[in-house]
Design an enzyme around this catalytic site. Structure first.
Site, PDB file in Angstrom:
ATOM      1  N   PHE A 126       0.858  -1.198   0.000  1.00 30.48           N
ATOM      2  CA  PHE A 126       0.000   0.000   0.000  1.00 30.48           C
ATOM      3  C   PHE A 126       0.891   1.244   0.000  1.00 30.48           C
ATOM      4  O   PHE A 126       1.795   1.367   0.830  1.00 30.48           O
ATOM      5  CB  PHE A 126      -0.895  -0.019   1.249  1.00 30.48           C
ATOM      6  CG  PHE A 126      -1.986   0.990   1.222  1.00 30.48           C
ATOM      7  CD1 PHE A 126      -3.138   0.765   0.486  1.00 30.48           C
ATOM      8  CD2 PHE A 126      -1.870   2.176   1.920  1.00 30.48           C
ATOM      9  CE1 PHE A 126      -4.160   1.706   0.456  1.00 30.48           C
ATOM     10  CE2 PHE A 126      -2.880   3.124   1.894  1.00 30.48           C
ATOM     11  CZ  PHE A 126      -4.033   2.883   1.163  1.00 30.48           C
ATOM     12  N   ASP A 197       1.819  -4.834   8.819  1.00 27.29           N
ATOM     13  CA  ASP A 197       0.622  -4.007   8.699  1.00 27.29           C
ATOM     14  C   ASP A 197      -0.559  -4.948   8.522  1.00 27.29           C
ATOM     15  O   ASP A 197      -0.644  -5.686   7.533  1.00 27.29           O
ATOM     16  CB  ASP A 197       0.756  -3.059   7.496  1.00 27.29           C
ATOM     17  CG  ASP A 197      -0.420  -2.097   7.406  1.00 27.29           C
ATOM     18  OD1 ASP A 197      -1.524  -2.451   7.874  1.00 27.29           O
ATOM     19  OD2 ASP A 197      -0.243  -0.998   6.847  1.00 27.29           O
ATOM     20  N   TYR A 222     -11.073   1.112  10.411  1.00 30.58           N
ATOM     21  CA  TYR A 222     -12.327   1.366   9.673  1.00 30.58           C
ATOM     22  C   TYR A 222     -12.627   0.322   8.607  1.00 30.58           C
ATOM     23  O   TYR A 222     -13.622   0.437   7.902  1.00 30.58           O
ATOM     24  CB  TYR A 222     -12.327   2.768   9.050  1.00 30.58           C
ATOM     25  CG  TYR A 222     -11.101   3.127   8.224  1.00 30.58           C
ATOM     26  CD1 TYR A 222     -10.945   2.664   6.928  1.00 30.58           C
ATOM     27  CD2 TYR A 222     -10.104   3.945   8.748  1.00 30.58           C
ATOM     28  CE1 TYR A 222      -9.834   3.001   6.183  1.00 30.58           C
ATOM     29  CE2 TYR A 222      -8.984   4.286   8.017  1.00 30.58           C
ATOM     30  CZ  TYR A 222      -8.851   3.808   6.736  1.00 30.58           C
ATOM     31  OH  TYR A 222      -7.737   4.133   5.996  1.00 30.58           O
ATOM     32  N   LYS A 223     -11.781  -0.689   8.480  1.00 34.46           N
ATOM     33  CA  LYS A 223     -12.036  -1.721   7.466  1.00 34.46           C
ATOM     34  C   LYS A 223     -12.826  -2.853   8.125  1.00 34.46           C
ATOM     35  O   LYS A 223     -13.989  -2.673   8.461  1.00 34.46           O
ATOM     36  CB  LYS A 223     -10.716  -2.173   6.861  1.00 34.46           C
ATOM     37  CG  LYS A 223     -10.089  -1.046   6.025  1.00 34.46           C
ATOM     38  CD  LYS A 223      -8.682  -1.322   5.581  1.00 34.46           C
ATOM     39  CE  LYS A 223      -8.170  -0.137   4.754  1.00 34.46           C
ATOM     40  NZ  LYS A 223      -6.722  -0.042   4.725  1.00 34.46           N
ATOM     41  N   ARG A 371     -12.551  -5.432  -7.081  1.00 39.92           N
ATOM     42  CA  ARG A 371     -12.260  -5.968  -5.755  1.00 39.92           C
ATOM     43  C   ARG A 371     -13.554  -6.233  -5.009  1.00 39.92           C
ATOM     44  O   ARG A 371     -14.432  -5.377  -4.947  1.00 39.92           O
ATOM     45  CB  ARG A 371     -11.463  -4.904  -4.999  1.00 39.92           C
ATOM     46  CG  ARG A 371     -10.297  -5.426  -4.249  1.00 39.92           C
ATOM     47  CD  ARG A 371      -9.418  -4.324  -3.716  1.00 39.92           C
ATOM     48  NE  ARG A 371     -10.121  -3.218  -3.072  1.00 39.92           N
ATOM     49  CZ  ARG A 371      -9.653  -2.552  -2.023  1.00 39.92           C
ATOM     50  NH1 ARG A 371      -8.503  -2.892  -1.493  1.00 39.92           N
ATOM     51  NH2 ARG A 371     -10.307  -1.541  -1.513  1.00 39.92           N
TER      52      ARG A 371
HETATM   53  C1  LIG Z   1      -6.108   1.154   4.636  1.00 35.67           C
HETATM   54  C2  LIG Z   1      -4.637   1.073   4.732  1.00 35.67           C
HETATM   55  C3  LIG Z   1      -3.903   2.157   5.208  1.00 35.67           C
HETATM   56  C4  LIG Z   1      -4.611   3.440   5.539  1.00 35.67           C
HETATM   57  O1  LIG Z   1      -3.861   4.298   6.280  1.00 35.67           O
HETATM   58  P1  LIG Z   1      -4.535   5.601   6.874  1.00 35.67           P
HETATM   59  O2  LIG Z   1      -3.452   6.234   7.612  1.00 35.67           O
HETATM   60  O3  LIG Z   1      -5.698   5.160   7.702  1.00 35.67           O
HETATM   61  O4  LIG Z   1      -5.047   6.424   5.745  1.00 35.67           O
HETATM   62  C5  LIG Z   1      -2.532   2.021   5.324  1.00 35.67           C
HETATM   63  N1  LIG Z   1      -1.922   0.869   4.968  1.00 35.67           N
HETATM   64  C6  LIG Z   1      -2.606  -0.189   4.501  1.00 35.67           C
HETATM   65  C7  LIG Z   1      -1.900  -1.419   4.117  1.00 35.67           C
HETATM   66  C8  LIG Z   1      -3.984  -0.102   4.357  1.00 35.67           C
HETATM   67  O5  LIG Z   1      -4.668  -1.139   3.879  1.00 35.67           O
END
Ligand SMILES: *Cc1c(COP(=O)(O)O)cnc(C)c1O
Length: 412
Positions: A126, A197, A222-223, A371
């Protein structure tokens, strides 16, 4: 075998997680396949927020910090997330965003290996994770560097200069999942610190951070944890590191005695030193409600249902949508896949838009990936059938081939 909708109806009848669906508010006539991006609204969220706003904040004002234990929420919610990811109480705190927690965690990892200068990550990770690592390297200067592996190319990157390996457990675009325990061991054999992560893992997989010997982790609220848009994230540090643990965002609430107001920083005990500033109580309350949706739920059962639903989705796409040009973009083996399935198609963006117009909510990731998140807490087996039936209809009628679906919004 060829499936019918009745086969999936039968699976719904014997589904031991079926009752959990009632803990969510889900619009009629819609099938939500994007809980991996933004979890839907738990039924208890509005009521809890109403109470915190009107009674706790509105009536008790500043007294609420003690009276309702607001000040303890980062640790209390952390422990509840800990149960879902195989951590002991006292190893997880909630606060800040995933990006900010990554910054703190990578920095903490570097400090645990002061004689090394290299951070390793994956080029397909990401982007925020890579940007944060790069930002930290730029800040530190002094020969620090970020090395990016191609997918599957981790072996070539590891040597005795590597301080921290920072990887996303489940890839956001493809759903490809690392073997958490095996990679952690491999990284440890090179003497490096392992940081995972878990943004796409927490609340969707059955993982045991302690058993796998993971050093540090962070993830998203939030996921799959259903904490609401922009919910606070979490960070984990294994207990064995707590005495040596330090991170650079030394805010006052990570201090051992914040209300002494002394000029020198002294870190709080344990993972508490990963806290920075004041917890956002309204957002924490929504996350509290999201976590309550997991009450009495075992992650092993969630994972089992997720694998079954993911497999069914793919088998049904084969059965119902063969010949429409879809390719599989997530691993075929469900044990190498997180809780999402991904299809590739040249018209992916417009197909997703046409599905959304019909109430099947998935999302699109550039350049051509459709997705679909698999979220067993509220997804029925018949939803899987109905979603694929809509996909078939969109393809057969070429409903996607419409000008209204061309324009891309900023958030895809
Ligand atoms: C959703 C996600 C993020 C989001 O980071 P925010 O700081 O909440 O915007 C970061 N890394 C991964 C791998 C994600 O899936």
């Amino acid at each position: 075998m060829t499936y019918t909708r009745d086969d999936l109806l039968a699976l719904d009848r014997e589904d031991t997680l079926a009752h959990v669906r009632d803990r969510f508010i889900l619009p009629d006539g819609e099938i939500y396949l994007d809980g991996n991006s933004l979890g839907p609204l738990p039924r208890s969220t509005a009521e809890k927020l109403h109470d915190v706003v009107h009674r706790q904040w509105g009536h008790d004002q500043i007294r609420a910090w003690n009276k309702y234990r607001w000040i303890h929420l980062p640790r209390e919610l952390g422990d509840r997330i800990g149960r879902l990811i195989g951590a002991r109480p006292g190893e997880v705190v909630v606060g800040d965003s995933t990006s900010v927690n990554l910054f703190k965690a990578i920095a903490a990892g570097l400090r645990l290996r002061p004689d090394r200068r290299v951070i390793v990550s994956e080029i397909n990770d990401f982007p925020s994770d890579l940007y944060i690592a790069q930002g930290l390297v730029d800040l530190l200067g002094d020969q620090y560097q970020l090395r990016l592996a191609e997918s599957g190319g981790l072996d070539d990157m590891l040597d005795d200069t590597v301080a921290v390996v920072s990887l996303t457990h489940v890839n956001y675009r493809t759903g490809r999942m690392h073997d958490l325990a095996a990679v952690t061991s491999q990284v440890h054999r090179q003497g490096a610190i392992m940081l995972w992560d878990l943004s796409h893992s927490a609340g969707s997989l059955s993982i045991r951070l302690d058993d796998a010997g993971v050093d540090l982790a962070c993830g998203c609220g939030y996921k799959f944890l259903n904490g609401g848009p922009g919910a606070p994230a979490f960070v984990y540090a294994a207990e064995r590191w707590h005495d040596q643990l330090s991170q650079p965002l030394t805010g006052w609430l990570g201090h051992a005695r914040p209300f002494d107001f002394v000029p020198e920083y002294q870190p709080a005990d344990g993972v508490g030193r990963m806290i920075c500033g004041t917890p956002p109580i309204l957002s924490m309350t929504a996350l509290d409600a999201g976590l309550s949706a997991f009450d009495g739920v075992e992650m092993a059962d969630v994972r089992e249902k997720s694998i079954r639903q993911g497999q069914l989705f793919l088998e049904l796409v084969d059965q119902e949508c063969g010949g429409h040009g879809f390719s599989l973009r997530s691993p075929e083996d469900p044990h190498q896949r997180g809780s999402q399935v991904c299809l590739g198609h040249a018209e992916g963006y417009r197909i997703i838009q046409a599905l959304i117009a019909r109430g099947v909510i998935g999302d699109f990731r550039a350049p051509d990936v459709l997705r679909f998140g698999i979220t067993p807490l509220y997804l029925r087996y018949t939803d899987i059938w109905d979603a694929v039936a809509h996909l078939r209809a969109v393809m057969e009628t070429r409903a996607w081939d419409d000008d209204q679906f061309i324009r891309k919004e900023l958030v895809t």
